[in-house]
Scaffold this motif. Structure first.
Motif, mmCIF file in Angstrom:
data_model
loop_
_atom_site.group_PDB
_atom_site.id
_atom_site.type_symbol
_atom_site.label_atom_id
_atom_site.label_comp_id
_atom_site.label_asym_id
_atom_site.label_seq_id
_atom_site.Cartn_x
_atom_site.Cartn_y
_atom_site.Cartn_z
ATOM 1 N N PRO A 165 -3.260 -3.742 -7.884
ATOM 2 C CA PRO A 165 -2.110 -3.748 -8.800
ATOM 3 C C PRO A 165 -1.055 -4.761 -8.373
ATOM 4 O O PRO A 165 -0.836 -4.985 -7.182
ATOM 5 C CB PRO A 165 -1.578 -2.315 -8.706
ATOM 6 N N GLU A 196 0.812 -1.219 0.000
ATOM 7 C CA GLU A 196 0.000 0.000 0.000
ATOM 8 C C GLU A 196 0.844 1.267 0.000
ATOM 9 O O GLU A 196 0.333 2.366 -0.177
ATOM 10 C CB GLU A 196 -0.915 0.006 1.223
ATOM 11 N N TYR A 213 0.697 3.607 -6.716
ATOM 12 C CA TYR A 213 0.278 3.146 -8.042
ATOM 13 C C TYR A 213 -0.891 3.971 -8.565
ATOM 14 O O TYR A 213 -0.871 4.451 -9.698
ATOM 15 C CB TYR A 213 -0.098 1.668 -7.974
ATOM 16 N N ARG A 214 -1.929 4.135 -7.749
ATOM 17 C CA ARG A 214 -3.116 4.860 -8.189
ATOM 18 C C ARG A 214 -2.782 6.311 -8.554
ATOM 19 O O ARG A 214 -3.278 6.838 -9.544
ATOM 20 C CB ARG A 214 -4.181 4.825 -7.093
ATOM 21 N N GLU A 215 -1.940 6.941 -7.773
ATOM 22 C CA GLU A 215 -1.558 8.329 -8.043
ATOM 23 C C GLU A 215 -0.767 8.437 -9.347
ATOM 24 O O GLU A 215 -0.955 9.375 -10.126
ATOM 25 C CB GLU A 215 -0.732 8.890 -6.882
ATOM 26 N N TRP A 256 3.325 -2.286 -11.851
ATOM 27 C CA TRP A 256 4.163 -1.156 -11.432
ATOM 28 C C TRP A 256 5.386 -1.014 -12.352
ATOM 29 O O TRP A 256 5.805 0.105 -12.656
ATOM 30 C CB TRP A 256 4.596 -1.353 -9.987
ATOM 31 N N SER A 297 -4.952 1.334 -15.840
ATOM 32 C CA SER A 297 -6.026 1.837 -14.973
ATOM 33 C C SER A 297 -7.028 0.747 -14.598
ATOM 34 O O SER A 297 -7.806 0.919 -13.656
ATOM 35 C CB SER A 297 -6.760 2.990 -15.674
ATOM 36 N N TYR A 326 -6.317 -1.947 -13.199
ATOM 37 C CA TYR A 326 -5.799 -2.696 -12.055
ATOM 38 C C TYR A 326 -5.502 -1.800 -10.859
ATOM 39 O O TYR A 326 -4.657 -2.128 -10.037
ATOM 40 C CB TYR A 326 -4.538 -3.452 -12.471
ATOM 41 N N CYS A 327 -6.219 -0.676 -10.767
ATOM 42 C CA CYS A 327 -5.965 0.249 -9.661
ATOM 43 C C CYS A 327 -6.363 -0.337 -8.311
ATOM 44 O O CYS A 327 -5.799 0.035 -7.278
ATOM 45 C CB CYS A 327 -6.714 1.565 -9.890
ATOM 46 N N ASN A 328 -7.336 -1.227 -8.290
ATOM 47 C CA ASN A 328 -7.772 -1.805 -7.015
ATOM 48 C C ASN A 328 -6.785 -2.821 -6.471
ATOM 49 O O ASN A 328 -6.506 -2.854 -5.264
ATOM 50 C CB ASN A 328 -9.153 -2.462 -7.172
ATOM 51 N N VAL A 361 -0.875 6.339 -11.960
ATOM 52 C CA VAL A 361 -1.771 6.100 -13.088
ATOM 53 C C VAL A 361 -2.670 7.310 -13.309
ATOM 54 O O VAL A 361 -2.968 7.678 -14.451
ATOM 55 C CB VAL A 361 -2.612 4.824 -12.851
ATOM 56 N N GLY A 362 -3.094 7.953 -12.236
ATOM 57 C CA GLY A 362 -3.921 9.152 -12.366
ATOM 58 C C GLY A 362 -3.201 10.276 -13.101
ATOM 59 O O GLY A 362 -3.800 10.964 -13.953
#
Length: 239
Positions: A52, A16, A20-22, A57, A46, A48-50, A24-25
């Protein structure tokens, strides 16, 4: 050397603490405003944001490396005031669900609208996949024409050319009138009336060779030569 299957087996979830989410955003923002060449990669990442994995990565870092190496690339516009579009779809491109990915590219002297979209349905043929992608492109073309008409740079009497690389698709689009239903394609005729209003009137469909299909860059990973060839046509290097 490990095989592809061994890499997948040994793949692990990211911790965590890795943003990753940031990441991809930020890539999604960039692909939306100025870099259509990374649209398909960002669209894939995007998904696989939940949950990844480490392999995802690594792909994120590869996209950033590509952007660093092409930092001088930019969208440029010439004086061509005619609107034309490219539509394409990758049938069963998703390896697990086999859901199609469609891509639309609209140009007016340069790219003004583009998107990569994972559809919600599984198609039974390439023609049907491209049919659904063409419907999305027609919708966007009509939207651009309405805006252009209000601003005064679109002639409502002049049709917009839509380039596709599937001759069966052209036959399907041009035979949607009453009494010309296509055998075996009744399950996709729900959009028939919408197409009937535009094909041959506001939109003219033309065939283009697969090697000249600019929307390919939005639907599937390409090898180096065709990828660079398409990039050179829609993105310029700043001098």
């Amino acid at each position: 050397m490990k095989t592809k299957e061994e890499h997948l087996v040994n793949d692990k979830l990211l911790t965590e603490f890795i943003p990753y989410r940031e990441a991809v955003g930020s890539l999604l923002y960039l692909s939306t405003i100025s870099r259509p060449d990374i649209s398909i990669a960002v669209n894939y990442l995007s998904r696989y944001c939940n949950k990844p994995m480490q392999s995802h990565w690594k792909l994120v870092k590869r996209v950033f490396q590509y952007l660093k190496g092409t930092i001088m690339n930019e969208i440029s516009f010439n004086r061509d005031d005619k609107i034309f579009a490219y539509s394409d779809a990758d049938c069963a491109g998703e390896p697990v669900t086999h859901i199609l990915t469609s891509g639309v590219l609209i140009l007016r002297g340069g790219p003004i609208v583009w998107f990569t979209q994972k559809q919600s349905l599984v198609t039974k043929s390439t023609s049907e996949a491209e049919y659904r992608g063409a419907i999305s492109s027609i919708d966007d073309i009509c939207w651009i024409r309405r805006i252009g008409n209000e601003l005064g740079f679109v002639n409502p009497e002049e049709s917009t050319t839509l380039f596709v690389d599937n001759k069966s698709l052209i036959h399907m689009l041009q035979n949607v009138h009453e009494g010309k239903s296509i055998k075996g394609k009744k399950h996709i005729e729900i959009k028939r009336k919408f197409i009937q209003q535009h094909i041959g009137q506001t939109i003219e469909v033309k065939h283009v060779r697969s090697c000249d299909q600019l929307a390919d860059i939005l639907t599937k990973p390409l090898t180096a030569k065709p990828f660079v060839n398409i990039c050179n046509k829609i993105i310029k290097v700043e001098c």
